[in-house]
Scaffold this active site. Structure first.
Site, PDB file in Angstrom:
ATOM      1  N   LYS A  12      57.489   2.851  60.347  1.00 25.70           N
ATOM      2  CA  LYS A  12      57.259   3.573  61.601  1.00 25.70           C
ATOM      3  C   LYS A  12      55.854   4.195  61.639  1.00 25.70           C
ATOM      4  O   LYS A  12      55.192   4.310  60.596  1.00 25.70           O
ATOM      5  CB  LYS A  12      58.337   4.649  61.758  1.00 25.70           C
ATOM      6  N   TYR A  52      65.436   0.710  71.304  1.00 25.64           N
ATOM      7  CA  TYR A  52      66.385   1.757  70.921  1.00 25.64           C
ATOM      8  C   TYR A  52      67.439   2.026  71.999  1.00 25.64           C
ATOM      9  O   TYR A  52      68.012   3.111  72.048  1.00 25.64           O
ATOM     10  CB  TYR A  52      65.629   3.050  70.602  1.00 25.64           C
ATOM     11  N   ASN A 115      60.862   9.749  60.188  1.00 23.14           N
ATOM     12  CA  ASN A 115      61.517   9.420  58.911  1.00 23.14           C
ATOM     13  C   ASN A 115      61.070   8.073  58.331  1.00 23.14           C
ATOM     14  O   ASN A 115      61.754   7.482  57.509  1.00 23.14           O
ATOM     15  CB  ASN A 115      63.036   9.518  59.050  1.00 23.14           C
ATOM     16  N   HIS A 118      62.767   2.159  59.684  1.00 23.90           N
ATOM     17  CA  HIS A 118      63.975   1.740  60.407  1.00 23.90           C
ATOM     18  C   HIS A 118      64.601   0.593  59.636  1.00 23.90           C
ATOM     19  O   HIS A 118      63.886  -0.204  59.020  1.00 23.90           O
ATOM     20  CB  HIS A 118      63.621   1.244  61.815  1.00 23.90           C
ATOM     21  N   GLU A 129      67.378  -7.486  66.663  1.00 23.09           N
ATOM     22  CA  GLU A 129      66.138  -6.759  66.350  1.00 23.09           C
ATOM     23  C   GLU A 129      65.048  -7.682  65.807  1.00 23.09           C
ATOM     24  O   GLU A 129      63.870  -7.493  66.111  1.00 23.09           O
ATOM     25  CB  GLU A 129      66.444  -5.637  65.356  1.00 23.09           C
TER      26      GLU A 129
HETATM   27  N1  UDP Z   1      66.747  10.508  65.348  1.00 23.09           N
HETATM   28  C1  UDP Z   1      66.228  11.715  65.760  1.00 23.09           C
HETATM   29  N2  UDP Z   1      67.069  12.815  65.813  1.00 23.09           N
HETATM   30  C2  UDP Z   1      68.395  12.734  65.463  1.00 23.09           C
HETATM   31  C3  UDP Z   1      68.900  11.491  65.050  1.00 23.09           C
HETATM   32  C4  UDP Z   1      68.056  10.405  64.997  1.00 23.09           C
HETATM   33  O1  UDP Z   1      65.058  11.814  66.075  1.00 23.09           O
HETATM   34  O2  UDP Z   1      69.097  13.757  65.526  1.00 23.09           O
HETATM   35  C5  UDP Z   1      65.865   9.343  65.302  1.00 23.09           C
HETATM   36  C6  UDP Z   1      65.453   8.970  63.871  1.00 23.09           C
HETATM   37  O3  UDP Z   1      64.097   8.538  63.907  1.00 23.09           O
HETATM   38  C7  UDP Z   1      66.377   7.820  63.551  1.00 23.09           C
HETATM   39  C8  UDP Z   1      66.499   7.131  64.909  1.00 23.09           C
HETATM   40  O4  UDP Z   1      66.537   8.200  65.836  1.00 23.09           O
HETATM   41  O5  UDP Z   1      65.833   6.990  62.540  1.00 23.09           O
HETATM   42  C9  UDP Z   1      67.729   6.274  65.089  1.00 23.09           C
HETATM   43  O6  UDP Z   1      68.884   7.037  64.763  1.00 23.09           O
HETATM   44  P1  UDP Z   1      70.048   6.419  63.888  1.00 23.09           P
HETATM   45  O7  UDP Z   1      71.207   7.335  64.000  1.00 23.09           O
HETATM   46  O8  UDP Z   1      70.255   4.987  64.262  1.00 23.09           O
HETATM   47  O9  UDP Z   1      69.478   6.539  62.384  1.00 23.09           O
HETATM   48  P2  UDP Z   1      68.989   5.422  61.357  1.00 23.09           P
HETATM   49  O10 UDP Z   1      69.805   4.193  61.599  1.00 23.09           O
HETATM   50  O11 UDP Z   1      67.519   5.212  61.634  1.00 23.09           O
HETATM   51  O12 UDP Z   1      69.214   6.023  60.001  1.00 23.09           O
HETATM   52 MG    MG Z   2      70.214   3.146  63.328  1.00 27.65          MG
END
Ligand code: UDP
Ligand code: MG
Length: 136
Positions: A12, A52, A115, A118, A129
């Site tokens: 990212k 997303y 974070n 992805h 994707e």
């Molecule tokens: N995210 C965020 N706030 C939250 C939860 C998620 O900004 O409370 C963002 C974070 O960058 C995350 C992305 O949204 O990686 C997608 O969320 P997901 O639950 O799919 O998490 P991941 O699969 O990336 O672990």
């Molecule tokens: Mg996810």
């Protein structure tokens, strides 16, 4: 039985900006995930919103789309044994604060939104994707 899969990883914008791409890719390689293709690109907010869209009802959606389109990212096709769950394991928990020691998000994540990586979460989403970034 073997279960060779492909999955999409994204380094990212926060991690590309800090020049962490090579370090993160070496974690994949060391853990038997082959890098089949990579593409560095800067997507628009509209493209981020499409990528997303499963999160469109979430309170963090708008911020997430702004963030993913805030700078260059690197999309990567990973391939290997159980690649989808292996990549998720190497990434660690969504919130770097909760991620286990040695995971990418523990090492490099800044916050729950920045974070660093992805990873696809299912065979079906991996296909969609990968196609999003690498369709012919
Ligand atoms: N995210 C965020 N706030 C939250 C939860 C998620 O900004 O409370 C963002 C974070 O960058 C995350 C992305 O949204 O990686 C997608 O969320 P997901 O639950 O799919 O998490 P991941 O699969 O990336 O672990
Ligand atoms: Mg996810």
């Amino acid at each position: 039985m073997s279960n060779k899969e492909q999955t999409l990883s994204i380094i990212k914008p926060d991690a590309v900006e800090r020049n962490l791409s090579e370090k993160i890719k070496s974690i994949f390689s060391k853990n038997n995930l082959s890098i089949l293709e990579t593409k560095k690109l800067h997507i628009s907010k509209e493209e981020a919103a499409e990528f997303y869209k499963v999160h469109q009802s979430k309170p963090f959606y708008d911020k997430l789309c702004n963030y993913l389109s805030s700078g260059p990212l690197e999309a990567i096709i990973l391939e290997g044994e159980n690649a989808i769950s292996k990549n998720r394991e190497l990434m660690g928990a969504t919130n770097p604060k909760d991620a286990k020691d040695g995971t990418i998000r523990k090492l490099y994540g800044i916050s729950i939104d920045k974070n660093s990586v992805h990873g696809s979460d299912s065979v079906e989403n991996a296909k969609v994707e990968i196609n999003f970034f690498f369709k012919a």
